[in-house]
Enzyme design. Sequence first.
Site, PDB file in Angstrom:
ATOM      1  N   ARG A 140       0.740   1.212  10.319  1.00  0.00           N
ATOM      2  CA  ARG A 140       0.530   1.581   8.911  1.00  0.00           C
ATOM      3  C   ARG A 140       1.865   1.460   8.196  1.00  0.00           C
ATOM      4  O   ARG A 140       2.750   2.282   8.381  1.00  0.00           O
ATOM      5  CB  ARG A 140      -0.021   2.999   8.820  1.00  0.00           C
ATOM      6  N   ARG A 200       0.845  -1.198   0.000  1.00  0.00           N
ATOM      7  CA  ARG A 200       0.000   0.000   0.000  1.00  0.00           C
ATOM      8  C   ARG A 200       0.879   1.245   0.000  1.00  0.00           C
ATOM      9  O   ARG A 200       1.822   1.335   0.778  1.00  0.00           O
ATOM     10  CB  ARG A 200      -0.897   0.000   1.238  1.00  0.00           C
ATOM     11  N   GLU A 207      -7.967  -0.836  14.551  1.00  0.00           N
ATOM     12  CA  GLU A 207      -8.513  -1.814  13.601  1.00  0.00           C
ATOM     13  C   GLU A 207      -7.504  -2.932  13.356  1.00  0.00           C
ATOM     14  O   GLU A 207      -6.336  -2.690  13.083  1.00  0.00           O
ATOM     15  CB  GLU A 207      -8.842  -1.126  12.276  1.00  0.00           C
ATOM     16  N   ARG A 217      -0.382  -5.829  11.986  1.00  0.00           N
ATOM     17  CA  ARG A 217      -1.189  -5.339  13.110  1.00  0.00           C
ATOM     18  C   ARG A 217      -1.375  -6.410  14.179  1.00  0.00           C
ATOM     19  O   ARG A 217      -1.451  -6.098  15.369  1.00  0.00           O
ATOM     20  CB  ARG A 217      -2.540  -4.831  12.610  1.00  0.00           C
ATOM     21  N   SER A 260     -11.321  -6.787   9.333  1.00  0.00           N
ATOM     22  CA  SER A 260     -12.426  -6.093   8.717  1.00  0.00           C
ATOM     23  C   SER A 260     -13.176  -7.063   7.809  1.00  0.00           C
ATOM     24  O   SER A 260     -12.550  -7.844   7.096  1.00  0.00           O
ATOM     25  CB  SER A 260     -11.832  -4.951   7.902  1.00  0.00           C
TER      26      SER A 260
END
Length: 425
Positions: free
Chosen positions: A274, A259, A349, A391, A352
């Site tokens: 991130r 990403r 988070e 994460r 998801s």
Amino acid sequence: MLDPRSLAERSGEIAESCRRRRSQADVEAAVRLHAEVTARQTELNEANRRRNEHQQAGKRALSPEERQAHAAEGRALKEAVARVETDLAAARARFEAELARLPNFVHPDVPDGGEDDARELSRWGEPPRFDFEPQDHLQIGARLELLDFEAGAKVTGQKWYYLKNEAVLLELALQRYALEVLLQEGFTPYVTPDLARPEIVAGIGFNPRGAETQIYSLADADLCLVGSAEITLGGLYADSLLAEADLPIRAAGISHCFRTEAGAAGRESKGLYRVHQFTKTEMFAVTRPEDSEAMHQRILAIEERIFQGLELPYRVVDIAAGDLGAPAYRKFDIEAWMPGRGAGGSWGEISSASNCTDYQARRLRCRFRRKDGKRNEPVHMLNGTAISNARAILALLEIHQCADGGVRIPEALRPFTGLSKIGPR
RNA sequence: GGAGAGGUGGCCGAGCGGUCGAAGGCGGCGGUCUUGAAAACCGCAGAGCGCGCGAGCGCUCCGGGGGUUCGAAUCCCCCCCUCUCCGCCA
């Protein structure tokens, strides 16, 4: 994308969903442009019909003069067709640009609002109370020589990192543990390509180009680095016509995820939270329309089972309309307690699950044939994180840190790491 | 990377300028037979789009994009992909 033919009929509903999502898309413009496309299509059909008739007439024997006149007329008809085709292509391009901006419908139970308006649905476990000063994952990772962001920056760039020592075992164990659960749940496991064609990337709903893109592209090939195995698993079913008996399909894909995180600077995004690359085990499901909501709940249940096994306290939230991505009809996030996040810890988070209904399927042209149905229908597609490793490692280090400076490995991971504790050292 | 062979309906596979939206097979659906099922036999059935209240009518599609031709699955060019052989390599 939405069903082009139902735009006019459902324009009120679509406008309402755009409002709730805070989307600037213009339903009325799309409806208008669609009418233009169908008008041109009808025109083209008529021009083609004339041309076909003329060609049929040319099959019988003709005198040289007749043949010449016939050929001249044929050329004129061909030009007429070409003109209408040009108009149609232009109208279609305008329509498709507008159609692509329209987001999916929103589930009626989705809360209103934006990022801060997610509705908490449930909680599991308790945020730990440490009887010592807890550290964040960067401190733990540096002290135990598990994470090396400095090396990542030197060799690749900011927000790239090395995993080292037991963190490597953790990385592999997380994949193996996720797979263990998913195999029990009837998923077919895949290791997918980490690169995909831009059409596939776009079909899933990621924008492969432009300034805001999350997607890396290669300079020497027309390929993108995937942001998730959702892209490659969804791509498996692009351009396909499935039998009703094939459904539901449950696929688990392990891939690296890349990403750009363009525009993400300044967000609460310390360390592993991130990063530009991580490994993820992803769930992907294809169902009949009437089964997608039940599948969505089932995917959520699997995610909860996974995080309970990791002994990570979490809460489940129903993401608000304004914070949903364009393809998602409804999205449940699992937020784990991260003691090192913010001042004194906060929810972050970690997983998801989205029900994208037929929005991706229509763009990917994935349909199914009902046993006795007249026309083939788009399937519904869903995706959910099994474990996103960066994460998960962040949360594991912070939650399971011990007073002695070591980190406890939860039972569920012990068979796969061969360890019950990292450190202290 | 080089040479050759290919990409056709849900799947396999024939066709190689108009008779082709496409033979045949498999799979699917309906029926006959059977206590039931299998087998056998008969029949139905491509995908998508436009117009129409509807029965229906029309258009597009033979990997993708251009071109030749009155007419292209069929001929030409470019691209993508698959297979075989060679090279390179973990």
